[in-house]
Design a protein around this motif. Structure first.
Motif, PDB file in Angstrom:
ATOM      1  N   ARG A   1      56.217  23.004  55.530  1.00 40.29           N
ATOM      2  CA  ARG A   1      55.886  22.862  56.936  1.00 40.29           C
ATOM      3  C   ARG A   1      56.650  21.699  57.568  1.00 40.29           C
ATOM      4  NH1 ARG A   1      49.665  22.337  56.250  1.00 40.29           N
ATOM      5  NH2 ARG A   1      50.427  21.062  54.577  1.00 40.29           N
ATOM      6  N   VAL A   2      56.976  21.865  58.820  1.00 43.98           N
ATOM      7  CA  VAL A   2      57.657  20.827  59.577  1.00 43.98           C
ATOM      8  C   VAL A   2      56.943  20.683  60.915  1.00 43.98           C
ATOM      9  CG1 VAL A   2      59.846  20.150  60.638  1.00 43.98           C
ATOM     10  CG2 VAL A   2      59.856  21.440  58.489  1.00 43.98           C
ATOM     11  N   GLY A   3      56.693  19.457  61.320  1.00 45.73           N
ATOM     12  CA  GLY A   3      56.072  19.229  62.623  1.00 45.73           C
ATOM     13  C   GLY A   3      54.642  18.767  62.515  1.00 45.73           C
ATOM     14  N   ASN A   4      54.090  18.354  63.647  1.00 49.09           N
ATOM     15  CA  ASN A   4      52.742  17.798  63.691  1.00 49.09           C
ATOM     16  C   ASN A   4      51.652  18.850  63.638  1.00 49.09           C
ATOM     17  OD1 ASN A   4      53.855  15.289  63.924  1.00 49.09           O
ATOM     18  ND2 ASN A   4      53.711  15.225  66.150  1.00 49.09           N
ATOM     19  N   ARG A   5      51.905  20.040  64.141  1.00 49.15           N
ATOM     20  CA  ARG A   5      50.862  21.077  64.225  1.00 49.15           C
ATOM     21  C   ARG A   5      51.066  22.191  63.206  1.00 49.15           C
ATOM     22  NH1 ARG A   5      50.944  23.525  69.593  1.00 49.15           N
ATOM     23  NH2 ARG A   5      49.064  24.511  68.868  1.00 49.15           N
ATOM     24  N   SER A   6      51.858  21.932  62.189  1.00 42.18           N
ATOM     25  CA  SER A   6      52.188  22.981  61.219  1.00 42.18           C
ATOM     26  C   SER A   6      50.958  23.589  60.565  1.00 42.18           C
ATOM     27  CB  SER A   6      53.122  22.437  60.146  1.00 42.18           C
ATOM     28  OG  SER A   6      54.317  22.006  60.714  1.00 42.18           O
ATOM     29  N   GLY A   7      50.028  22.741  60.099  1.00 45.34           N
ATOM     30  CA  GLY A   7      48.820  23.238  59.451  1.00 45.34           C
ATOM     31  C   GLY A   7      47.994  24.110  60.372  1.00 45.34           C
ATOM     32  N   GLU A   8      47.879  23.683  61.609  1.00 46.74           N
ATOM     33  CA  GLU A   8      47.117  24.443  62.611  1.00 46.74           C
ATOM     34  C   GLU A   8      47.754  25.815  62.851  1.00 46.74           C
ATOM     35  OE1 GLU A   8      46.230  24.061  67.376  1.00 46.74           O
ATOM     36  OE2 GLU A   8      46.558  22.230  66.224  1.00 46.74           O
ATOM     37  N   ILE A   9      49.061  25.849  62.931  1.00 51.14           N
ATOM     38  CA  ILE A   9      49.775  27.112  63.171  1.00 51.14           C
ATOM     39  C   ILE A   9      49.629  28.044  61.979  1.00 51.14           C
ATOM     40  CG2 ILE A   9      52.059  28.137  63.502  1.00 51.14           C
ATOM     41  CD1 ILE A   9      52.734  25.512  65.109  1.00 51.14           C
ATOM     42  N   VAL A  10      49.792  27.511  60.772  1.00 42.16           N
ATOM     43  CA  VAL A  10      49.666  28.338  59.562  1.00 42.16           C
ATOM     44  C   VAL A  10      48.247  28.873  59.435  1.00 42.16           C
ATOM     45  CG1 VAL A  10      49.745  28.298  57.040  1.00 42.16           C
ATOM     46  CG2 VAL A  10      51.567  27.210  58.342  1.00 42.16           C
ATOM     47  N   ARG A  11      47.237  28.014  59.678  1.00 41.43           N
ATOM     48  CA  ARG A  11      45.838  28.480  59.612  1.00 41.43           C
ATOM     49  C   ARG A  11      45.578  29.593  60.615  1.00 41.43           C
ATOM     50  NH1 ARG A  11      44.846  23.031  58.763  1.00 41.43           N
ATOM     51  NH2 ARG A  11      44.403  22.679  60.967  1.00 41.43           N
ATOM     52  N   SER A  12      46.145  29.484  61.792  1.00 42.86           N
ATOM     53  CA  SER A  12      45.961  30.509  62.815  1.00 42.86           C
ATOM     54  C   SER A  12      46.542  31.851  62.367  1.00 42.86           C
ATOM     55  CB  SER A  12      46.620  30.048  64.113  1.00 42.86           C
ATOM     56  OG  SER A  12      46.588  31.059  65.076  1.00 42.86           O
ATOM     57  N   ILE A  13      47.733  31.809  61.810  1.00 41.60           N
ATOM     58  CA  ILE A  13      48.375  33.046  61.334  1.00 41.60           C
ATOM     59  C   ILE A  13      47.579  33.647  60.183  1.00 41.60           C
ATOM     60  CG2 ILE A  13      50.433  33.959  60.189  1.00 41.60           C
ATOM     61  CD1 ILE A  13      52.014  31.775  61.787  1.00 41.60           C
ATOM     62  N   VAL A  14      47.194  32.814  59.229  1.00 45.04           N
ATOM     63  CA  VAL A  14      46.444  33.298  58.068  1.00 45.04           C
ATOM     64  C   VAL A  14      45.084  33.847  58.502  1.00 45.04           C
ATOM     65  CG1 VAL A  14      45.331  32.576  55.917  1.00 45.04           C
ATOM     66  CG2 VAL A  14      47.645  31.794  56.442  1.00 45.04           C
ATOM     67  N   LYS A  15      44.433  33.162  59.450  1.00 49.41           N
ATOM     68  CA  LYS A  15      43.121  33.611  59.923  1.00 49.41           C
ATOM     69  C   LYS A  15      43.199  35.006  60.541  1.00 49.41           C
ATOM     70  CE  LYS A  15      39.287  32.420  62.937  1.00 49.41           C
ATOM     71  NZ  LYS A  15      38.729  31.448  63.874  1.00 49.41           N
ATOM     72  N   GLU A  16      44.185  35.229  61.387  1.00 54.67           N
ATOM     73  CA  GLU A  16      44.354  36.551  62.004  1.00 54.67           C
ATOM     74  C   GLU A  16      44.568  37.626  60.945  1.00 54.67           C
ATOM     75  OE1 GLU A  16      47.371  36.675  65.007  1.00 54.67           O
ATOM     76  OE2 GLU A  16      46.602  34.882  66.002  1.00 54.67           O
ATOM     77  N   THR A  17      45.395  37.317  59.963  1.00 55.25           N
ATOM     78  CA  THR A  17      45.683  38.282  58.900  1.00 55.25           C
ATOM     79  C   THR A  17      44.445  38.565  58.065  1.00 55.25           C
ATOM     80  OG1 THR A  17      47.955  37.479  58.820  1.00 55.25           O
ATOM     81  CG2 THR A  17      47.198  38.775  56.950  1.00 55.25           C
ATOM     82  N   LEU A  18      43.740  37.520  57.662  1.00 57.23           N
ATOM     83  CA  LEU A  18      42.530  37.713  56.862  1.00 57.23           C
ATOM     84  C   LEU A  18      41.450  38.473  57.622  1.00 57.23           C
ATOM     85  CD1 LEU A  18      42.122  34.284  55.039  1.00 57.23           C
ATOM     86  CD2 LEU A  18      42.737  36.485  54.035  1.00 57.23           C
ATOM     87  N   GLU A  19      41.277  38.165  58.902  1.00 61.48           N
ATOM     88  CA  GLU A  19      40.274  38.887  59.694  1.00 61.48           C
ATOM     89  C   GLU A  19      40.621  40.362  59.799  1.00 61.48           C
ATOM     90  OE1 GLU A  19      40.229  36.489  63.254  1.00 61.48           O
ATOM     91  OE2 GLU A  19      38.399  35.467  62.599  1.00 61.48           O
ATOM     92  N   ALA A  20      41.899  40.695  59.923  1.00 54.90           N
ATOM     93  CA  ALA A  20      42.315  42.098  59.983  1.00 54.90           C
ATOM     94  C   ALA A  20      42.027  42.801  58.656  1.00 54.90           C
ATOM     95  CB  ALA A  20      43.801  42.199  60.328  1.00 54.90           C
ATOM     96  N   ILE A  21      42.310  42.123  57.547  1.00 57.69           N
ATOM     97  CA  ILE A  21      42.047  42.708  56.228  1.00 57.69           C
ATOM     98  C   ILE A  21      40.552  42.891  56.012  1.00 57.69           C
ATOM     99  CG2 ILE A  21      42.172  42.268  53.739  1.00 57.69           C
ATOM    100  CD1 ILE A  21      44.878  40.836  54.357  1.00 57.69           C
TER     101      ILE A  21
END
Length: 57
Positions: free
Chosen positions: A16-36
């Motif tokens: 990850r690069v940047g200050n909000r990297s963790g937040e962005i990754v969690r958002s992407i993973v959350k959407e994917t997990l909720e769909a599954i």
């Protein structure tokens, strides 16, 4: 006996690069997990806490 059920473990390493990297990754993973989960008729009440535990800033 049903043989269509798969049990799999995944390990994803993200650089990850940047200050909000963790937040962005969690958002992407959350959407994917909720769909599954929705596809399989399941609901998670603590998905945010789990993601915070495993995906750090």
């Amino acid at each position: 006996m049903h043989k269509n059920k798969r049990n799999s473990n995944y390990k994803i390493k993200i650089i990850r690069v940047g200050n909000r990297s963790g937040e962005i990754v969690r958002s992407i993973v959350k959407e994917t997990l909720e769909a599954i989960l929705a596809k399989n008729g399941a609901v998670s009440n603590n998905i945010d806490e789990v993601l915070l535990k495993y995906i750090k800033d």
